[in-house]
Design a protein around this motif. Structure first.
Motif, mmCIF file in Angstrom:
data_model
loop_
_atom_site.group_PDB
_atom_site.id
_atom_site.type_symbol
_atom_site.label_atom_id
_atom_site.label_comp_id
_atom_site.label_asym_id
_atom_site.label_seq_id
_atom_site.Cartn_x
_atom_site.Cartn_y
_atom_site.Cartn_z
ATOM 1 N N GLN A 1 22.691 -12.054 -8.593
ATOM 2 C CA GLN A 1 22.203 -10.912 -9.478
ATOM 3 C C GLN A 1 20.609 -11.025 -9.765
ATOM 4 O O GLN A 1 20.534 -12.148 -10.550
ATOM 5 N N PRO A 2 19.675 -10.281 -9.537
ATOM 6 C CA PRO A 2 18.335 -10.626 -10.364
ATOM 7 C C PRO A 2 18.788 -10.687 -11.788
ATOM 8 O O PRO A 2 19.477 -9.677 -12.323
ATOM 9 N N GLU A 3 17.578 -11.202 -12.496
ATOM 10 C CA GLU A 3 17.612 -11.101 -13.886
ATOM 11 C C GLU A 3 17.059 -10.164 -14.534
ATOM 12 O O GLU A 3 17.284 -9.628 -15.465
ATOM 13 N N VAL A 4 16.182 -9.461 -13.719
ATOM 14 C CA VAL A 4 15.656 -8.215 -14.168
ATOM 15 C C VAL A 4 15.769 -7.313 -13.090
ATOM 16 O O VAL A 4 16.003 -7.436 -11.937
ATOM 17 N N GLU A 5 15.731 -5.817 -13.582
ATOM 18 C CA GLU A 5 15.888 -4.679 -12.448
ATOM 19 C C GLU A 5 14.462 -4.542 -11.819
ATOM 20 O O GLU A 5 13.672 -4.396 -12.362
ATOM 21 N N VAL A 6 14.772 -4.454 -10.542
ATOM 22 C CA VAL A 6 13.476 -4.256 -9.692
ATOM 23 C C VAL A 6 13.472 -3.067 -9.043
ATOM 24 O O VAL A 6 14.635 -2.957 -8.206
ATOM 25 N N ASN A 7 12.865 -1.867 -8.828
ATOM 26 C CA ASN A 7 13.060 -0.490 -8.401
ATOM 27 C C ASN A 7 12.319 -0.672 -6.877
ATOM 28 O O ASN A 7 12.870 0.264 -6.152
ATOM 29 N N LEU A 8 11.399 -1.343 -6.593
ATOM 30 C CA LEU A 8 10.559 -1.511 -5.624
ATOM 31 C C LEU A 8 9.980 -2.625 -5.309
ATOM 32 O O LEU A 8 9.482 -3.213 -6.318
ATOM 33 N N ILE A 9 9.912 -3.184 -3.986
ATOM 34 C CA ILE A 9 9.024 -4.337 -3.817
ATOM 35 C C ILE A 9 7.958 -4.012 -2.882
ATOM 36 O O ILE A 9 8.387 -3.326 -1.810
ATOM 37 N N ILE A 10 6.809 -4.325 -2.800
ATOM 38 C CA ILE A 10 5.647 -4.251 -2.064
ATOM 39 C C ILE A 10 4.973 -5.550 -1.656
ATOM 40 O O ILE A 10 4.900 -6.228 -2.592
ATOM 41 N N THR A 11 5.155 -5.866 -0.400
ATOM 42 C CA THR A 11 4.609 -6.958 0.125
ATOM 43 C C THR A 11 3.662 -7.069 1.244
ATOM 44 O O THR A 11 3.615 -6.210 1.691
#
Length: 187
Positions: free
Chosen positions: A67-77
């Motif tokens: 589980q990630p430590e923080v919530e990420v709502n979107l990834i742009i790469t």
């Protein structure tokens, strides 16, 4: 291990680009829409931030359980990066059961239809041509709000499950009392 989202917390976007200039541009554009932005310069740093950094190094590591430590709502790469491409990052995210629902947007300075189609077929929500513009960032709103609603729906389901557990606990105690004190039974 994950952090619980606060109701009115800003939406969090993870921006991944090896170019400092492009990274700063996308960060500034995202902040225009009041998004919280974490910017990293490589796919491996993005995986580290998401909690997937040691998948290859540890054979006993279960990448689907992290589980990630923080919530990420979107990834742009960015698509073209040394080491790990944006396409490879996309595939690793979509292979992870805990991260697969995070929308991923790919950006590139090269307009190659085969590349664009391949990214979209593998689960990318959008493919932006660089330089990214404000109008492109505006297209992210539906993906961010959909992801936020999904997280809120999951929180509600957990709440209902907790209520159900409390009800089941009360029901079990009531049945024990009936066995112990049969004269208290009604009907």
């Amino acid at each position: 291990m994950g952090v619980i989202a606060v109701a009115n917390a800003p939406l969090h976007v993870l921006a991944v680009d090896d170019s400092n200039l492009d990274r700063k541009l996308i960060e500034r554009l995202l902040k225009t829409f009041s998004y919280h932005v974490t910017a990293v310069d490589s796919g491996s740093k993005a995986l580290e931030f998401l909690g997937l950094q040691d998948v290859e190094k540890l054979p006993s590591f279960a990448p689907n359980d992290c589980q990630p430590e923080v919530e990420v709502n979107l990834i742009i790469t960015d698509y073209c990066m040394p080491g790990m491409t944006g396409f490879e990052l996309l595939r690793k995210i979509k292979e992870s059961t805990s991260l697969k629902d995070i929308p991923v947007v790919i950006m590139s300075s090269e307009n190659e239809p085969a590349r664009i189609n391949r990214c979209l077929e593998e689960g990318a929500e959008e493919f932006f041509l660089k330089p990214v513009r404000l109008s492109d960032v505006d297209k992210l709103k539906p993906y961010l709000s959909k992801n936020k609603r999904k997280n809120n729906d999951e929180d509600e389901c957990v709440s209902n499950d907790k209520s159900r557990l409390k009800y089941d606990d009360v029901e079990a105690r009531s049945m024990e009392e009936r066995k112990t004190f049969p004269e208290n039974q009604s009907c």
